[in-house]
Every structure is written in structure tokens, then in C-alpha cells.
Design a protein around this motif. Structure first.
Motif, PDB file in Angstrom:
ATOM      1  N   PRO B  61      13.645   0.049   7.219  1.00  0.00           N
ATOM      2  CA  PRO B  61      12.173   0.178   7.183  1.00  0.00           C
ATOM      3  C   PRO B  61      11.766   1.429   6.403  1.00  0.00           C
ATOM      4  O   PRO B  61      12.393   2.482   6.532  1.00  0.00           O
ATOM      5  CB  PRO B  61      11.789   0.300   8.656  1.00  0.00           C
ATOM      6  CG  PRO B  61      12.922  -0.313   9.400  1.00  0.00           C
ATOM      7  CD  PRO B  61      14.147  -0.044   8.589  1.00  0.00           C
ATOM      8  N   LEU B  62      10.713   1.286   5.625  1.00  0.00           N
ATOM      9  CA  LEU B  62      10.207   2.410   4.832  1.00  0.00           C
ATOM     10  C   LEU B  62       9.886   3.603   5.727  1.00  0.00           C
ATOM     11  O   LEU B  62      10.144   4.753   5.368  1.00  0.00           O
ATOM     12  CB  LEU B  62       8.971   1.953   4.043  1.00  0.00           C
ATOM     13  CG  LEU B  62       8.235   3.020   3.243  1.00  0.00           C
ATOM     14  CD1 LEU B  62       9.163   3.697   2.237  1.00  0.00           C
ATOM     15  CD2 LEU B  62       7.046   2.410   2.519  1.00  0.00           C
ATOM     16  N   THR B  63       9.328   3.304   6.891  1.00  0.00           N
ATOM     17  CA  THR B  63       8.987   4.377   7.829  1.00  0.00           C
ATOM     18  C   THR B  63      10.214   5.248   8.116  1.00  0.00           C
ATOM     19  O   THR B  63      10.125   6.476   8.095  1.00  0.00           O
ATOM     20  CB  THR B  63       8.507   3.764   9.168  1.00  0.00           C
ATOM     21  OG1 THR B  63       7.620   2.700   8.868  1.00  0.00           O
ATOM     22  CG2 THR B  63       7.840   4.800  10.022  1.00  0.00           C
ATOM     23  N   ASN B 166       2.088   0.320   0.427  1.00  0.00           N
ATOM     24  CA  ASN B 166       3.057   1.041   1.253  1.00  0.00           C
ATOM     25  C   ASN B 166       2.846   2.553   1.257  1.00  0.00           C
ATOM     26  O   ASN B 166       3.437   3.252   2.074  1.00  0.00           O
ATOM     27  CB  ASN B 166       4.488   0.738   0.782  1.00  0.00           C
ATOM     28  CG  ASN B 166       4.927  -0.645   1.216  1.00  0.00           C
ATOM     29  OD1 ASN B 166       4.310  -1.250   2.091  1.00  0.00           O
ATOM     30  ND2 ASN B 166       5.983  -1.152   0.606  1.00  0.00           N
ATOM     31  N   THR B 167       2.011   3.057   0.331  1.00  0.00           N
ATOM     32  CA  THR B 167       1.739   4.509   0.361  1.00  0.00           C
ATOM     33  C   THR B 167       1.113   4.901   1.689  1.00  0.00           C
ATOM     34  O   THR B 167       1.178   6.054   2.081  1.00  0.00           O
ATOM     35  CB  THR B 167       0.780   4.932  -0.769  1.00  0.00           C
ATOM     36  OG1 THR B 167      -0.405   4.150  -0.670  1.00  0.00           O
ATOM     37  CG2 THR B 167       1.401   4.762  -2.144  1.00  0.00           C
ATOM     38  N   THR B 168       0.491   3.926   2.384  1.00  0.00           N
ATOM     39  CA  THR B 168      -0.148   4.248   3.670  1.00  0.00           C
ATOM     40  C   THR B 168       0.869   4.747   4.691  1.00  0.00           C
ATOM     41  O   THR B 168       0.508   5.469   5.616  1.00  0.00           O
ATOM     42  CB  THR B 168      -0.839   3.001   4.264  1.00  0.00           C
ATOM     43  OG1 THR B 168       0.108   1.936   4.309  1.00  0.00           O
ATOM     44  CG2 THR B 168      -2.020   2.572   3.420  1.00  0.00           C
ATOM     45  N   VAL B 169       2.135   4.373   4.496  1.00  0.00           N
ATOM     46  CA  VAL B 169       3.157   4.822   5.440  1.00  0.00           C
ATOM     47  C   VAL B 169       3.340   6.340   5.356  1.00  0.00           C
ATOM     48  O   VAL B 169       3.751   6.988   6.318  1.00  0.00           O
ATOM     49  CB  VAL B 169       4.489   4.083   5.179  1.00  0.00           C
ATOM     50  CG1 VAL B 169       5.583   4.567   6.119  1.00  0.00           C
ATOM     51  CG2 VAL B 169       4.284   2.588   5.341  1.00  0.00           C
ATOM     52  N   ILE B 172       2.400   9.027   8.092  1.00  0.00           N
ATOM     53  CA  ILE B 172       3.198   9.485   9.233  1.00  0.00           C
ATOM     54  C   ILE B 172       3.938  10.775   8.961  1.00  0.00           C
ATOM     55  O   ILE B 172       4.387  11.435   9.878  1.00  0.00           O
ATOM     56  CB  ILE B 172       4.225   8.422   9.692  1.00  0.00           C
ATOM     57  CG1 ILE B 172       5.153   8.064   8.532  1.00  0.00           C
ATOM     58  CG2 ILE B 172       3.567   7.206  10.307  1.00  0.00           C
ATOM     59  CD1 ILE B 172       6.441   7.479   9.004  1.00  0.00           C
TER      60      ILE B 172
END
Ligand SMILES: Nc1ncnc2c1ncn2[C@@H]1O[C@H](COP(=O)(O)OP(=O)(O)OP(=O)(O)O)[C@@H](O)[C@H]1O
Ligand SMILES: [Mg+2]
Lengths: 246, 225
Positions: B61-63, B166-169, B172
Motif C-alpha cells: 500500500p502507498l500509505t 494518490n498525492t492525497t495520501v 498522512i
């Protein structure tokens, strides 16, 4: 015979269980034109492709102008640049113009200046009769024109020998002669050529020798006249019977 | 509503999103191209490295990748990507790590897009390139990759759109991009549905032209055979 240029000695190759080239011994002299003929699947393409190592061999040696074919890498690339190849499906570089197709090798491999490479390319395109198409892309040309460009592209490297693998069999009938004419004049100019083709007219006009391949073996070699009128082996008789009846 | 627009720097946050996407796109394109070359190379070791990278990265996962960058590489090992005395040290450092994490992750997808592009190039092209004496590297750079890129424009567009979203990740690991600001506003203000729609619209405005642009580009640059 003239000084040998391409020498294949005891060449064997397998594709899995298939023994596709069986003890091939073939010598082609400088300036000689050899036509390779044989039934479908007999190994003609495989044989001609081993000469510039587009296919590797299992055993035996192949040498060109005294140099044994190198394994891989820069030496092999250098040797390939001396061996022109013309494919059945032309294989012009689809994203490059006709002129760029012909200058790419001279610029990148022979390190010619762009202007010099272009001048030479235009001469060659004129020689094969497509000089007016130099700024077009391959897809814009007819098959016959594309194949003539492919010949010019190979000639631009000043090769020692030219290999042709059924250069006219993907062409519409009316375009076959324009390509054969170029090949005949190339043969007359003294180029060493190995040609896979079923065009008997070309073989009669230009070839010094016909080599008949069947089931991976060289079964018979002779002058075109002798081979076509008086074949010795049963396999050659059988084969000629089939191609002559239609 | 008007309060929200004046009180919060929404455009600024989206600008951060754009910057994040821009630098990560370049990073993943460069890394992805190198990986694609690995994956088609005649050297088995390189092919294995490329395949392992793609399989591992795509399935993480990108996270986790971003948290790994931020926590392990920066937090524990102390690799900072901005000078500590700089007043914007914390924000810059987080931003740069986010670019690296996003690039690492999306490079796997760029690699696969390019590989699908390589598959659109007929073998005869490579054979003709080798036959005139081009080396492996020259065949790749002069003949295979230029055609592969053109054949891969549409899938590369999809990767870019995924990357933008995905930049929204990156929120975090405290990069002040659009999604991070959205969370702040929703916590502080009433009328969260409107806030949500403003941000959703923002992303559509960013991604829609990319999709249209890439589709027309892929049509225009397609290699005619
Ligand atoms: N890459 C390959 N892998 C396995 N078998 C192959 C491969 N290439 C060719 N063959 C087989 O080797 C044999 C010889 O093939 P080749 O293409 O050399 O024949 P050819 O004489 O050129 O035939 P054609 O006249 O149909 O072009 C055929 O039986 C073919 O199926
Ligand atoms: Mg064949």
C-alpha cells in the motif's frame, strides 16, 4: 572460386527436438550470388539468420571475411554492420522518416556526420527509385517502395554481403519486379548476396549458384540452369515439380 | 461558504498538490524507464531486479511506503532532505519525502505501462535495428523506446491520473496538500458536504484535462504501421 567471404562449417542448430540445421557446410565467395531454395519449414530463414547471428547456432563455426562471428556485445554489433539484411516484412523503423531510416546506421554506427549521411542516403534512395519519398513515413509507402528503402538502408552501411529472406513474398504481384530489378542490378554491380527466394527468374538472371535445402540439410547445389532443368535428387525433383506446376 | 474560501488557502493547497504530482511524475517516469529497461534487458540479474521491484512495490500500500519513508528513513535513520536551520524545514522535508515515496510507488506502474508499450513494437523492429549494427543500448534508445513511449501514452495517462489522486495520501505524513486542508476545514467548520464537493471538484479539474490530453496525444503520436 573467388576468395571466400561467408564460410559456414559443420553448423548445427536445434529448436527443441527439431534438428533445424544439420551439418551445414556452405562457402560463398566474394561477389558471388547464391540463391537458397527449399520447401517451407526446411530451415532457409533459420540458416540465413544465423549468418548475422539473429539466430544462435548449437555447434560449428560461421566466419565472415575471415572473422568468426563473435558471441555478443560490441564486436557482434560491428560485424553485423558489415552484413546487410533485408526481411520479408521490410521492418523499416516505423517512427522514422525514409531518410532517417537510411541515415540511422551510418550516423550511429559508422559515426558519419549527419549531412554526409544524408547526402549518401539520397544517392541510395535515388538508386532504388524512392528519392521523392524521403520525408514520408514507412506506412505511407507501398510495399514495393518500402522494400526498396530497406535495401537502401542496408546498402548505406557499405556491407560486405547482403542477406535477403524472401524479399518479395509479402508483396503484391505488380510490385515484385520493381524490387527484383533493384536486386538484379545490385548483383550485377558485384555485391555478394545470399538470397532466399522462389523467384526463378531472379535465380536465372542473377545467381551463380542455387543451394537446395530440405529438412535442414543441403541436398543439392548447382548452377541455376542445371538445377532447374536437371535436378539430381528426388527431393529437388519433387519440390520443383510442385512449384513449377502452378 | 465565502468565509471558508477566504479564510483557508484552498488554492495554495491545490498548488501543493500540483507540485507534488509534478515532481513525483518526473521521478516515477525516470525511475520507471530505468526499470523498464531492466525488465527487457538480456541480463537475467537486471530482469530479476526489475521484476522484484515491480512486484514488491505494486503490492505494498502507498500509505505504508510513505510512512516507511517518513518514519524509518527520516524518523529513525535521520535522513533529512531539507536543511534543518531552514524556517520551512519540516514542511520541505515532508514534501520531499512524499515525492520520493510517490515516485518509488508509481515507478512500478510506469514500468508496466512502458512494458506494455514495448509489447506494441513488433520484434522485426528490434531485429532490423540489430541487423544494421546498433548495439543493444542503441536499439533501445533509437528504435524500441521511442515507439514504446508512443504505444504507452494512454496507460501512462492513467498512471498520471492515479498519481494525482494518490498525492492525497501524502497528508498522512503532514504534507499540506489539498486533502490535508480539507480535513482541517471539515473539522473546524460546519457544512462539510460543501467543502467535500469543492475539493472533489478541484481534483476533477486537475485530472480531467490530463485524461483528455493524453487520449488525444496517444492518437496523434500513435506509430502508423
Ligand atoms: N523460434 C523458433 N522456435 C521453434 N521452432 C522454430 C522457430 N523458428 C522456426 N522454427 C521451426 O524451424 C523450422 C524451419 O523454420 P524456417 O523459418 O527456417 O523455415 P523456412 O525454410 O524459412 O520456411 P518458410 O519457407 O516457410 O519461410 C520450421 O519447422 C519452424 O517451425
Ligand atoms: Mg522463411
Amino acid at each position: 572460386m573467388a576468395e571466400p567471404l561467408v564460410v559456414m562449417q559443420d553448423v548445427n542448430k536445434h529448436f527443441g527436438d527439431l534438428h533445424v540445421l544439420q551439418n551445414i557446410n556452405l562457402t560463398v565467395g566474394k561477389g558471388e550470388v547464391v540463391v537458397l531454395i527449399g520447401p517451407s519449414g526446411s530451415g532457409k530463414s533459420t540458416l540465413i539468420r544465423t549468418i548475422n547471428r539473429l539466430e544462435t547456432i548449437g555447434s560449428g563455426t560461421i566466419s565472415i571475411d575471415g572473422t568468426v562471428l563473435p558471441e555478443e556485445g560490441k564486436d557482434l554489433a560491428r560485424l553485423r554492420s558489415d552484413v546487410g539484411m533485408v526481411f520479408q516484412s521490410f521492418n523499416l523503423f516505423a517512427h522514422k522518416t525514409i531518410l532517417e531510416n537510411v541515415t540511422l546506421g551510418p550516423i550511429k554506427v559508422r559515426k558519419l556526420k549527419k549531412a554526409d549521411a544524408q547526402k549518401r542516403a539520397m544517392e541510395l534512395l535515388e538508386r532504388v527509385g524512392v528519392e521523392h519519398q524521403s520525408n514520408k513515413y514507412p506506412a505511407q509507402l507501398s510495399g514495393g517502395q518500402q522494400q526498396r528503402v530497406a535495401i537502401a538502408r542496408a546498402l548505406a552501411m557499405d556491407p560486405k554481403v547482403m542477406l535477403f529472406d524472401e524479399p518479395t513474398s509479402a508483396l503484391d504481384p505488380e510490385m515484385i519486379n520493381e524490387v527484383l530489378d533493384v536486386m538484379v542490378s545490385l548483383a550485377k554491380s558485384g555485391m555478394t548476396m545470399i538470397v532466399v527466394t522462389h523467384e526463378m527468374g531472379f535465380a536465372r538472371k542473377a545467381a551463380n549458384r542455387v543451394v537446395f535445402l530440405s529438412d535442414g540439410q543441403i541436398v543439392e547445389e548447382n548452377t541455376p540452369e542445371e538445377f532447374f532443368t536437371n535436378p539430381q535428387s528426388d527431393r529437388a525433383k519433387d519440390f520443383l515439380g510442385k512449384i513449377l506446376t502452378h | 461558504m465565502i468565509d471558508i474560501l477566504t479564510e483557508y488557502d484552498i488554492l495554495g493547497a491545490f498548488w501543493k498538490t500540483i507540485q507534488l504530482a509534478f515532481f513525483s511524475a518526473i521521478g516515477s517516469l525516470v525511475l520507471g524507464t530505468i526499470l523498464a529497461v531492466f525488465r527487457v534487458s538480456p541480463v537475467a540479474v537486471l530482469r530479476n531486479i526489475g521484476a522484484s521491484y515491480v512486484n514488491i512495490t505494486r503490492n505494498t500500500p502507498l500509505t505504508l511506503i510513505l510512512i516507511f519513508c517518513s518514519l524509518a528513513l527520516f524518523g529513525v535513520l535521520g535522513y533529512a532532505l531539507a536543511p534543518r536551520e531552514s524556517p520551512t524545514y519540516i514542511v520541505d522535508n515532508a514534501f520531499r519525502w512524499a515525492v520520493i515515496g510517490l515516485s518509488i510507488y508509481h515507478a512500478a506502474f510506469v514500468c508496466e505501462a512502458l512494458r506494455s508499450g514495448v509489447n506494441t513494437v513488433p520484434v522485426g523492429q528490434a531485429e532490423a535495428a540489430r541487423a544494421i549494427g546498433l548495439t543493444f543500448g542503441q536499439s533501445l534508445s533509437q528504435v524500441i523506446l521511442p515507439q514504446a513511449f508512443r504505444g504507452a501514452i494512454a496507460p501512462l495517462g492513467s498512471v498520471l491520473i492515479a498519481l494525482i489522486k494518490n498525492t492525497t495520501v501524502a497528508a498522512i505524513i503532514s504534507v499540506p496538500e489539498a486533502a490535508a486542508l480539507m480535513r482541517v476545514i471539515i473539522e473546524n467548520e460546519t457544512g462539510s458536504l460543501i467543502v467535500f464537493f469543492i475539493f472533489a471538484l478541484g481534483f476533477v479539474i486537475l485530472t480531467l484535462p490530463v485524461g483528455i490530453g493524453f487520449t488525444s496525444l496517444s492518437r496523434r503520436l500513435a506509430v502508423k504501421r
